[in-house]
Scaffold this active site. Sequence first.
Site, PDB file in Angstrom:
ATOM      1  N   HIS A   1       0.826  -1.217   0.000  1.00  0.00           N
ATOM      2  CA  HIS A   1       0.000   0.000   0.000  1.00  0.00           C
ATOM      3  C   HIS A   1       0.861   1.268   0.000  1.00  0.00           C
ATOM      4  CE1 HIS A   1      -3.529  -2.593   1.572  1.00  0.00           C
ATOM      5  NE2 HIS A   1      -3.600  -2.430   0.271  1.00  0.00           N
TER       6      HIS A   1
ATOM      7  N   THR B   1     -11.377  -4.406  -4.183  1.00  0.00           N
ATOM      8  CA  THR B   1     -10.335  -3.546  -3.626  1.00  0.00           C
ATOM      9  C   THR B   1     -10.915  -2.666  -2.533  1.00  0.00           C
ATOM     10  OG1 THR B   1      -8.478  -2.112  -4.192  1.00  0.00           O
ATOM     11  CG2 THR B   1     -10.582  -1.614  -5.276  1.00  0.00           C
ATOM     12  N   THR B   2     -10.039  -2.275  -1.605  1.00  0.00           N
ATOM     13  CA  THR B   2     -10.443  -1.437  -0.478  1.00  0.00           C
ATOM     14  C   THR B   2     -10.241   0.028  -0.868  1.00  0.00           C
ATOM     15  OG1 THR B   2      -9.281  -3.130   0.826  1.00  0.00           O
ATOM     16  CG2 THR B   2     -10.176  -1.216   2.033  1.00  0.00           C
TER      17      THR B   2
ATOM     18  N   LYS C   1      -9.324   3.699  -0.672  1.00  0.00           N
ATOM     19  CA  LYS C   1      -8.401   4.283   0.316  1.00  0.00           C
ATOM     20  C   LYS C   1      -8.387   5.795   0.251  1.00  0.00           C
ATOM     21  CE  LYS C   1      -5.712   0.133  -0.136  1.00  0.00           C
ATOM     22  NZ  LYS C   1      -6.569  -0.470  -1.191  1.00  0.00           N
TER      23      LYS C   1
ATOM     24  N   GLU D   1     -11.041 -17.744   8.509  1.00  0.00           N
ATOM     25  CA  GLU D   1      -9.600 -17.888   8.196  1.00  0.00           C
ATOM     26  C   GLU D   1      -8.815 -18.252   9.448  1.00  0.00           C
ATOM     27  OE1 GLU D   1      -9.584 -13.939   6.185  1.00  0.00           O
ATOM     28  OE2 GLU D   1      -8.034 -14.875   4.965  1.00  0.00           O
TER      29      GLU D   1
HETATM   30  P1  5GP Z   1      -6.694  -4.080  -1.767  1.00  0.00           P
HETATM   31  O1  5GP Z   1      -8.024  -4.127  -1.096  1.00  0.00           O
HETATM   32  O2  5GP Z   1      -5.774  -3.072  -1.106  1.00  0.00           O
HETATM   33  O3  5GP Z   1      -6.754  -3.877  -3.244  1.00  0.00           O
HETATM   34  O4  5GP Z   1      -6.017  -5.540  -1.605  1.00  0.00           O
HETATM   35  C1  5GP Z   1      -5.268  -5.897  -0.472  1.00  0.00           C
HETATM   36  C2  5GP Z   1      -6.140  -6.030   0.759  1.00  0.00           C
HETATM   37  O5  5GP Z   1      -7.035  -7.143   0.599  1.00  0.00           O
HETATM   38  C3  5GP Z   1      -5.357  -6.381   2.030  1.00  0.00           C
HETATM   39  O6  5GP Z   1      -4.883  -5.223   2.664  1.00  0.00           O
HETATM   40  C4  5GP Z   1      -6.410  -7.105   2.866  1.00  0.00           C
HETATM   41  O7  5GP Z   1      -7.237  -6.183   3.512  1.00  0.00           O
HETATM   42  C5  5GP Z   1      -7.227  -7.837   1.824  1.00  0.00           C
HETATM   43  N1  5GP Z   1      -6.746  -9.228   1.642  1.00  0.00           N
HETATM   44  C6  5GP Z   1      -5.964  -9.716   0.660  1.00  0.00           C
HETATM   45  N2  5GP Z   1      -5.752 -11.036   0.819  1.00  0.00           N
HETATM   46  C7  5GP Z   1      -6.420 -11.392   1.921  1.00  0.00           C
HETATM   47  C8  5GP Z   1      -6.606 -12.642   2.594  1.00  0.00           C
HETATM   48  O8  5GP Z   1      -6.097 -13.702   2.221  1.00  0.00           O
HETATM   49  N3  5GP Z   1      -7.372 -12.611   3.720  1.00  0.00           N
HETATM   50  C9  5GP Z   1      -7.965 -11.465   4.162  1.00  0.00           C
HETATM   51  N4  5GP Z   1      -8.726 -11.544   5.270  1.00  0.00           N
HETATM   52  N5  5GP Z   1      -7.818 -10.287   3.547  1.00  0.00           N
HETATM   53  C10 5GP Z   1      -7.053 -10.241   2.439  1.00  0.00           C
END
Ligand code: 5GP
Length: 358
Positions: free
Chosen positions: A65, A97-98, A100, A223
Amino acid sequence: MEWCVSIPKIELHAHLNGSIRDSTLLELARVLGEKGVIAFSDVEHVIVKDDRSLHEVFKLFDLIHILTSDHATVTRITQEVVEDFASENVVYLELRTTPKRNESIGMSKRSYMEAVMEGLRAVNAVDVDFGCQKSTMNNKNMNDVCNGTARKKMYVRLLLSIDRRETTEAAMETVKLALEMRDLGVVGIDLSGNPIVGEWTTFLPALRFARDQGLQITLHCGEVPNKKEIQSMLDFQPQRVGHACCFEEEEWRKLKLSKIPVEICLTSNIRTETISSIDIHHFVDLYKAQHPLVLCTDDTGVFATSISREYHLAASAFGLGRREMFDLAKNSVEFIFADDGVKQDLKEIFDLTEGSWI
Ligand code: 5GP
């Protein structure tokens, strides 16, 4: 392995920032290293390492990030990730995606998502249908796709993730953004992030609101062992769950009764040791019980995998043939969050392809 690449595939559990090419991450790290923001030599080995515990995975995401914090980079990685899935013959991708916020560079959750949309528009390896225009996949085009005379086409839809570190208000902001972006290809909400952080009750109001407004919901569920949370998540009845690793008998019973589809991420589960070995993976039991399943990658970059490798792994580990793997891919169409028109188009793609290689 080649036949696993050639099957048309549906990818429903892929995190944008987890799916970045190593080469891109290294390039971004080198640039930030030259600017003195990070020490490149400290992060290089972290990026190329393959085996990571669940805890290390979340530390890596914090680094990723930092590397992807501006709009142009978000656009670039979106384009690359979609093109990578297209090269694996993915015909429908739900990318999550989260959103931000980064006030220092004027990034809001909305502008982050606009950068993602820009990345979808920038894809040129395939024609992307991301839901803001009428489907272009008519029968003629599909025939062309199957006989190789047309540019490949791919559906992409977006899920907005709520990170478990977020507050109720921040989660609600993400849901409202998803609602505003419904006409732009956003179809649902995901709850993800470090599973030992945060409480289910924090996210519940936002998830309930999302559901009441008609958004579809998928939850990272089980998980880590947390009986109470797993039960509450299943009681919520999301449209899908991801992982479902640490279930006990009672939760398996509940899941099977509910018929909630499970997004299975084999390599991710093995790498993070949430499942100790592939031969005891719950895929087998759920598959035998004909429970709704979809094979997914989770994070192709972080876990050095691809959707074709996941198909190959399932086929070899569980003794499944081409017919079974094709059916697994085809049946996944039922669990997508896009509308019935898209489902119908996808079914036709599978029907047209079936005869050519089974
Ligand atoms: P983004 O949302 O930033 O595009 O992708 C990365 C985010 O996805 C990580 O910061 C996390 O919040 C979530 N993430 C990715 N892989 C995993 C996983 O295997 N388990 C969980 N609980 N969250 C994940």
